[in-house]
Design a protein around this motif. Structure first.
Motif, PDB file in Angstrom:
ATOM      1  N   ASP A 228      -9.439  -0.478 -10.415  1.00 31.19           N
ATOM      2  CA  ASP A 228      -7.988  -0.665 -10.540  1.00 31.19           C
ATOM      3  C   ASP A 228      -7.259   0.633 -10.202  1.00 31.19           C
ATOM      4  N   ALA A 229      -7.832   1.750 -10.656  1.00 34.96           N
ATOM      5  CA  ALA A 229      -7.206   3.050 -10.369  1.00 34.96           C
ATOM      6  C   ALA A 229      -7.142   3.293  -8.865  1.00 34.96           C
ATOM      7  N   LEU A 230      -8.206   2.933  -8.156  1.00 30.96           N
ATOM      8  CA  LEU A 230      -8.199   3.093  -6.694  1.00 30.96           C
ATOM      9  C   LEU A 230      -7.128   2.201  -6.072  1.00 30.96           C
ATOM     10  N   GLU A 231      -7.061   0.956  -6.541  1.00 24.32           N
ATOM     11  CA  GLU A 231      -6.081   0.008  -5.991  1.00 24.32           C
ATOM     12  C   GLU A 231      -4.651   0.501  -6.222  1.00 24.32           C
ATOM     13  N   ILE A 232      -4.413   1.022  -7.450  1.00 21.38           N
ATOM     14  CA  ILE A 232      -3.060   1.523  -7.767  1.00 21.38           C
ATOM     15  C   ILE A 232      -2.680   2.673  -6.840  1.00 21.38           C
ATOM     16  N   MET A 233      -3.687   3.479  -6.475  1.00 20.85           N
ATOM     17  CA  MET A 233      -3.391   4.602  -5.576  1.00 20.85           C
ATOM     18  C   MET A 233      -3.093   4.123  -4.154  1.00 20.85           C
ATOM     19  N   GLY A 234      -3.375   2.854  -3.893  1.00 14.85           N
ATOM     20  CA  GLY A 234      -3.173   2.335  -2.540  1.00 14.85           C
ATOM     21  C   GLY A 234      -4.416   2.464  -1.683  1.00 14.85           C
ATOM     22  N   VAL A 235      -5.562   2.667  -2.330  1.00 12.83           N
ATOM     23  CA  VAL A 235      -6.829   2.769  -1.596  1.00 12.83           C
ATOM     24  C   VAL A 235      -7.424   1.361  -1.468  1.00 12.83           C
TER      25      VAL A 235
ATOM     26  N   PHE B 122      -4.364  10.790   0.803  1.00 17.17           N
ATOM     27  CA  PHE B 122      -3.043  10.461   1.356  1.00 17.17           C
ATOM     28  C   PHE B 122      -2.146  11.642   1.709  1.00 17.17           C
TER      29      PHE B 122
ATOM     30  N   ASP C 281      -9.516   4.242   5.243  1.00 17.27           N
ATOM     31  CA  ASP C 281      -8.226   4.933   5.121  1.00 17.27           C
ATOM     32  C   ASP C 281      -8.335   6.370   5.637  1.00 17.27           C
ATOM     33  N   ARG C 282      -9.381   7.016   5.242  1.00 14.42           N
ATOM     34  CA  ARG C 282      -9.642   8.381   5.707  1.00 14.42           C
ATOM     35  C   ARG C 282     -11.116   8.463   6.112  1.00 14.42           C
TER      36      ARG C 282
ATOM     37  N   MET D 195     -13.424  10.755   4.192  1.00 13.03           N
ATOM     38  CA  MET D 195     -13.898  10.299   2.881  1.00 13.03           C
ATOM     39  C   MET D 195     -15.130   9.414   3.053  1.00 13.03           C
TER      40      MET D 195
ATOM     41  N   LEU E 188       0.838  -1.214   0.000  1.00 10.99           N
ATOM     42  CA  LEU E 188       0.000   0.000   0.000  1.00 10.99           C
ATOM     43  C   LEU E 188       0.867   1.256   0.000  1.00 10.99           C
TER      44      LEU E 188
ATOM     45  N   TYR F 169     -13.664   1.457   0.564  1.00 13.03           N
ATOM     46  CA  TYR F 169     -14.076   2.799   0.129  1.00 13.03           C
ATOM     47  C   TYR F 169     -15.417   2.776  -0.603  1.00 13.03           C
TER      48      TYR F 169
ATOM     49  N   ARG G  32       2.439   1.742  -3.376  1.00 11.84           N
ATOM     50  CA  ARG G  32       1.501   2.209  -4.401  1.00 11.84           C
ATOM     51  C   ARG G  32       1.269   3.712  -4.332  1.00 11.84           C
ATOM     52  N   ARG G  33       1.543   4.290  -3.179  1.00  5.20           N
ATOM     53  CA  ARG G  33       1.410   5.748  -3.082  1.00  5.20           C
ATOM     54  C   ARG G  33       2.550   6.465  -3.795  1.00  5.20           C
TER      55      ARG G  33
ATOM     56  N   PHE H 287      -4.522   5.080 -17.213  1.00  3.08           N
ATOM     57  CA  PHE H 287      -5.162   3.904 -17.803  1.00  3.08           C
ATOM     58  C   PHE H 287      -5.547   4.164 -19.254  1.00  3.08           C
TER      59      PHE H 287
END
Lengths: 255, 246
Positions: free
Chosen positions: B118-125, A106, B22-23, B26, A74, B130, A77-78, A84
């Motif tokens: 996938d975009a959320l996962e890539i961000m580390g969310v 974040f 996470d937050r 949110m 995690l 969420y 990934r930040r 995409f």
């Protein structure tokens, strides 16, 4: 720098990637190219960690992704931004909210600082302020890609992944997006990996090129070395375009 | 995929859903939106169906209990108990499984196939947390209100029959709906509504979250969500009824 070593990936026993090793250098535009179904998207998804590899090693500046704990993944990934193929913007958010989203999640910054950063990123990708309050469905494909790039760089990533950034775009917009990715890579010293089958992009911005064929790395080099490549399959791929055939002929017989 | 694998995958997803967001801000930003979308926007359909069913139930009960040995208040009593015990708490939930379940599955499914997840996962969310947690919490919070609303409006539907027709007198109806009232029935209905709300929101989220392919698969995910939520609602209805009233 991202280094992959001897990656093997299978789906239900069918090999998708076979013993791939490569180095993706920092501050350069690294391109993974190949025909449709060659395994380039699988390779990119393995590098990001969306697919788990069967064996091998993926190192982000020495940190081995497959051995990381979920919390460490995690955190990693930040440091990653991704553009995409379809931009993957959040439909329910405006352009500005899309870019602010990773920051709100974040970044430990005030609301004002977050807004400032989002404005900076959107301006950096040359988006006009009047589009900031529009929803993704209200802007063009090229603008969506730019918002995607702005969102990807919002958290100041060390690594940028772009999955077919030019798909569905006209040649001029493609060139603008290519230039933008190139500039951002050099400006912020990012390790950029682009997945593409567009040879124009390769010749325009590719600094290191890896060609994948049937899940195997068939060729690796720089764009200057393309015309001298001796791999038949790679040559078939590159010179499928008449333009590139003519370019090669020109290079071989300049006068 | 067999039933055991599906069930295991569902519980693994729920394990990812029920963790600290996470937050928190949110989560609390999404929560009111879901309250509105899943709860408040379901009110009109609940209103329309309940008032008509209440009225129809009153007429049918009256027609089927025209026996001089039965007290005149029995129509109101039967209408009330049917609404409390079964219609508002179960049939209304089955209807909402169609409306809310397909909404959740198609929304999350579309996010999946357009790579937004996938975009959320890539961000580390934690995308499951969420996207799904606010929906489940919001729907579980709203469902008891929808059920109470359905009960009240259903009873008003029966009352309107008394006012606008000569099937039953208003006095008999009012006496019937107040006669031998057992508050435990409302508690029983609330328990069912909470369980069914959880089933609808979580099962639909599961099918949406694991959708793959294109628009056709999102449609399939939506259909599976509604069908499987409905089956689970009926199963748990039997179980809860057996435990609480059996």
């Amino acid at each position: 720098m991202i280094e992959v070593k001897n990656i093997i990936k299978t789906f239900d026993g069918v090999p998708a990637l076979q013993d791939i090793s490569a180095v993706f250098e920092t501050g350069k535009v690294n391109m993974i190219i190949g025909q449709s179904g060659s395994g380039k998207t699988v390779l990119m998804k393995c590098i990001i960690g969306l697919h788990q590899i069967d064996s091998g090693c993926i190192e982000y500046d020495g940190r081995n992704l497959p051995k990381m704990k979920p919390q460490e993944i995690l955190m990693l990934r930040r440091e990653v931004g991704m553009l995409f193929q379809g931009a993957a913007l959040f439909d329910s958010m405006t352009v500005l909210e899309n870019v602010m989203y990773p920051l709100e999640m974040f970044a430990h910054e005030s609301k004002e600082e977050i807004r400032e950063r989002a404005y900076f990123c959107l301006r950096r990708v040359n988006l006009e302020e009047r589009s900031y309050d529009l929803y993704p469905s209200e802007i063009s494909g090229g603008m969506q890609k730019r918002v995607g790039i702005a969102r990807a760089i919002a958290l100041r990533p060390k690594y940028l992944f772009c999955d077919e950034p030019n798909s569905g775009l006209d040649p001029l917009t493609s060139m603008i997006i290519d230039d933008l990715i190139y500039e951002i890579t050099h400006e912020f010293n990012i390790t950029t990996i682009i997945n593409s089958h567009d040879m124009n992009s390769v010749m325009e911005i590719g600094e290191k090129i890896i060609y994948i064929e049937k899940g195997v790395k068939a060729w690796e080099g720089t764009k200057d070395e393309i015309f001298d490549a001796e791999n038949e399959s790679f040559n078939n791929f590159v010179f499928a375009s008449k333009l590139f055939k003519q370019l090669k002929m020109l290079k071989q017989n300049p006068y | 995929m067999n039933l055991f694998q599906e069930t295991g995958k569902y519980f693994l997803l729920m394990k990812r859903v029920f963790v600290q967001p996470d937050r928190s801000k949110m989560f609390f930003r999404q929560f009111p939106k879901e309250l509105d979308k899943l709860g408040l926007q379901s009110l009109p359909i609940v209103l329309i169906i309940s008032v008509f069913i209440g009225a129809i139930m009153t007429i049918q009960t009256k027609l089927n209990t025209e026996n001089p040995l039965l007290p005149t208040y029995s129509t109101g009593l039967v209408t009330r108990d049917t609404l409390l015990l079964e219609f508002s708490s179960t049939i209304m939930c089955l209807i909402l499984a169609g409306k809310v379940g397909s909404n959740i599955a198609s929304e999350i499914g579309t996010m999946r196939i357009t790579e937004q997840i996938d975009a959320l996962e890539i961000m580390g969310v934690n995308s499951a947390n969420y996207l799904i947690l606010p929906k489940i919490v919001a729907f579980v919070v709203m469902m008891p209100f929808l059920v109470i609303f359905s009960m009240a409006v259903g009873l008003i539907g029966g009352y309107l029959v008394g006012v606008f027709s000569d099937v039953i007198t208003v006095a008999d109806y009012l006496l019937g709906i107040q006669y031998a009232f057992n508050p435990f029935y409302v508690f029983y209905a609330m328990v069912k509504s909470l369980v069914f709300a959880f089933i609808i929101s979580s099962v639909s989220s599961y099918y949406g979250y694991y959708a793959y392919g294109g628009a056709l698969e999102v449609g399939k995910a939506s259909t599976n969500a509604v069908v499987n939520s409905s089956i689970l609602i009926l199963f748990f209805n039997l179980l809860i009824t057996n435990v609480m009233l059996g």
